[in-house]
Design an enzyme around this catalytic site. Structure first.
Site, PDB file in Angstrom:
ATOM      1  N   GLU B  80       3.998  15.632   8.966  1.00 14.43           N
ATOM      2  CA  GLU B  80       2.904  16.306   8.623  1.00 14.43           C
ATOM      3  C   GLU B  80       1.946  15.826   7.583  1.00 14.43           C
ATOM      4  O   GLU B  80       1.095  15.995   6.908  1.00 14.43           O
ATOM      5  CB  GLU B  80       3.116  17.617   8.191  1.00 14.43           C
ATOM      6  CG  GLU B  80       3.904  17.909   7.048  1.00 14.43           C
ATOM      7  CD  GLU B  80       3.703  18.893   5.897  1.00 14.43           C
ATOM      8  OE1 GLU B  80       3.934  20.014   6.425  1.00 14.43           O
ATOM      9  OE2 GLU B  80       3.029  18.800   5.104  1.00 14.43           O
ATOM     10  N   CYS B 112       7.853  21.119   9.402  1.00  9.75           N
ATOM     11  CA  CYS B 112       9.010  20.347   9.146  1.00  9.75           C
ATOM     12  C   CYS B 112       9.975  20.083  10.291  1.00  9.75           C
ATOM     13  O   CYS B 112      11.148  19.524  10.274  1.00  9.75           O
ATOM     14  CB  CYS B 112       9.938  20.998   8.152  1.00  9.75           C
ATOM     15  SG  CYS B 112       8.957  21.354   6.482  1.00  9.75           S
ATOM     16  N   HIS B 236      17.562  22.799   8.370  1.00  4.97           N
ATOM     17  CA  HIS B 236      16.398  22.470   7.593  1.00  4.97           C
ATOM     18  C   HIS B 236      16.713  22.975   6.113  1.00  4.97           C
ATOM     19  O   HIS B 236      16.943  24.114   5.991  1.00  4.97           O
ATOM     20  CB  HIS B 236      15.129  22.860   7.986  1.00  4.97           C
ATOM     21  CG  HIS B 236      14.031  22.690   7.445  1.00  4.97           C
ATOM     22  ND1 HIS B 236      13.671  21.299   6.998  1.00  4.97           N
ATOM     23  CD2 HIS B 236      13.145  23.690   6.688  1.00  4.97           C
ATOM     24  CE1 HIS B 236      12.633  21.581   6.130  1.00  4.97           C
ATOM     25  NE2 HIS B 236      12.196  22.603   5.948  1.00  4.97           N
ATOM     26  N   LYS B 241      18.629  26.812  -1.273  1.00  3.74           N
ATOM     27  CA  LYS B 241      18.998  28.104  -1.450  1.00  3.74           C
ATOM     28  C   LYS B 241      18.896  28.747   0.031  1.00  3.74           C
ATOM     29  O   LYS B 241      20.181  29.113   0.616  1.00  3.74           O
ATOM     30  CB  LYS B 241      18.216  29.048  -2.354  1.00  3.74           C
ATOM     31  CG  LYS B 241      18.616  30.342  -2.310  1.00  3.74           C
ATOM     32  CD  LYS B 241      17.939  31.230  -3.437  1.00  3.74           C
ATOM     33  CE  LYS B 241      16.454  31.440  -2.808  1.00  3.74           C
ATOM     34  NZ  LYS B 241      15.702  32.078  -3.748  1.00  3.74           N
TER      35      LYS B 241
END
Lengths: 169, 352
Positions: B80, B112, B236, B241
């Site tokens: 991107e 992504c 991904h 977290k």
């Protein structure tokens, strides 16, 4: 730099394409049409070859007054690099601690931006150099293509200015 | 006909900035990085962009490959942050590899997950017999506006995956892939805008978690597997977290996802993230290991993959100098001012 000139030089800028004289085996970078030693005997015998992309620093300087386009990179290092195939190249040394940059340091080539024709123009890519970590095996980022990369070492045979990011006096 | 990964390369710029340094400048809680599980992130060099990162990763992949750049039938670069809005990054990669011009090419963009979309395209072209090998690259030098939450994670890096069908060259066979895609505006960048925008908490449950879960559960169902059947898992990683949370919800243990979880050390490399995680796994994988991979791209979609490592990995050059871990061990830490310089956030004026 004009778009056609940049385009014409892509093989030497991206892949360190040099020329080897079929008469005396001298290696020239940037590539030459005629061998300055053999002259007419070399006509038609200059073959393209690719440098291996490794070398040794023979001299270096740190630039504080940048060439146009390099303002954000000061201070930066420009070095003379002895390629094992013979040519002496001028190039920027990046991503290397200042204490690692010294005469005799082993370097390898990396692919980087070397300039651009303004914010709206063509981006110029090319070769820069990083100092190999001590003890690391020599490695080139060049991809083997089966093209000849051999050649006798002809120290100081030609001193080619390669994308010199130094300001002219 | 099997299809799989025949070589791979990875590149992460050496520069890093710590989350607490970003927090210091903006007066945020110093523990913000701990909450995101992103302790530091990679920063591109002053002369690095998606083209240079793609070339470095591609050169490593081709250097270790049993096939040559002239065997390539296509190059797809997913990102991107392509350096040009119009002019494919892949053309620069093709020239830098000195590869045959007789190939098809396009740049991909899907936030992504453009890199995994490139892998899927490569699988199709190779499996159909249209191409012998295809190079799929995911790379980014993602931007986060100063003081935005994204600034803690948006980083730089990329990986190149060579796809082929010759059994003697396949390091990891891609046994199945499935995707889940919807119109979910969780993160976007309008044409001409310098920085992306995002829907803050909306990027969580309706976006990342839903898409990753749907694609993963469909892959489990299609392949009649569960989390227990895999040696490694990689997701991904927009931060450290989210992937840990979804991995555990799907039944994976920390042991399974730890190797591919790079975000705590390098941040979110966007299109490069899941493929870099895969590269870290392949660096240490053993024959017959099974790998679960699920990418995610905002907008939104997820691509899930089932892979199995073959015996060919034993003869593949995974010496320390070629391993991603070696690259990641060699870093230069930046302060915020130098980071701002690297990211083009300082505007020069006047003349020298």
């Amino acid at each position: 730099m004009s778009v056609p000139r940049f385009w014409r030089e892509i093989p030497q800028r991206y892949n360190l394409q040099a020329a080897k004289c079929g008469a005396c085996e001298g290696v020239y970078f940037p590539p030459r049409e005629v061998c300055p030693a053999c002259r007419r005997a070399s006509i038609g015998k200059m073959a393209p070859m690719r440098l291996s992309g490794v070398g040794t620093i023979v001299e270096w300087t740190r630039v504080h007054k940048p060439a146009p386009g390099y303002e954000m990179q000061v201070p930066y290092t420009v070095a003379l690099i002895q390629a094992p195939e013979g040519p002496l190249l001028t190039g920027q040394v990046v991503d290397s601690a200042s204490e690692a940059i010294h005469v005799g340091a082993h370097v390898r080539s990396v692919f980087r931006r070397v300039g651009q024709d303004g914010e709206a123009g063509v981006i110029h890519y090319g070769t820069k150099w990083v100092v190999e970590a001590r003890g690391a095996e020599a490695r080139s980022d060049a991809v083997p293509t089966g093209k000849a990369t051999d050649g006798k070492r002809r120290k100081g045979r030609n001193k080619a200015l390669f994308q010199p990011p130094v300001r002219s006096p | 006909m099997p299809v799989g990964i025949t070589s791979y390369g990875a590149y992460v710029p050496r520069y890093r900035i710590k989350s607490e340094e970003i927090a210091r400048v903006w007066g945020d809680d110093a523990n913000v990085g701990k909450g995101l599980n992103v302790h530091e992130k990679s920063v591109p060099g002053l002369d690095e962009d998606v083209a240079t990162i793609s070339v470095e990763a591609a050169r490593q992949a081709m250097r270790r490959a049993k096939t040559t750049p002239n065997d390539l039938g296509a190059i797809y670069v997913g990102s991107e942050s392509h350096p040009y809005a119009v002019k494919p990054t892949g053309t620069i990669v093709q020239a830098a590899l000195d590869a045959t011009p007789f190939m098809t090419m396009a740049d991909y963009e899907f936030a992504c997950k453009a890199g995994t979309a490139a892998v899927q395209t490569g699988m199709g072209l190779v499996k159909s017999g249209m191409c012998k090998t295809v190079l799929a690259i995911g790379a980014d030098t993602s931007q986060g506006a100063p003081r935005n939450a994204l600034e803690y994670s948006a980083s730089a890096g990329g990986a190149a995956i060579l796809i082929g069908a010759e059994k003697k060259h396949i390091l990891a066979e891609i046994q199945h892939t499935v995707s889940f895609t919807t119109d979910t505006p969780d993160f976007w960048r309008r044409e001409g805008q310098k920085y992306p925008s995002h829907g803050e908490r909306f990027t969580g449950e309706p976006a990342y978690f839903r898409h990753v879960r749907e694609a993963s559960e469909r892959l489990f169902a299609d392949t009649r597997t569960t989390a227990k059947d895999y040696t490694h898992a990689v997701f991904h990683q927009p931060n450290g977290k989210f992937p840990a949370t979804i991995a555990e919800k799907l039944g994976f243990t920390k042991e399974q996802y730890a190797t591919g979880l790079l975000a705590p050390r390098i941040g979110n490399t966007y299109s490069g993230a899941v493929l870099l995680g895969l590269a870290a796994i392949l660096d240490i994988a053993e024959p017959d290991d099974s790998i679960f991979m699920c990418g995610y791209g905002s907008g939104a979609g997820s691509d899930a993959f089932q892979l199995e490592v073959t015996r060919n990995i034993e003869d593949y050059d995974r010496s320390p100098r070629e391993q991603l871990a070696t690259q990641l061990a060699s870093t230069t830490m930046l302060d915020y001012a130098t980071y701002a310089k690297h990211r083009g956030k300082i505007i020069l004026g006047g003349s020298e």
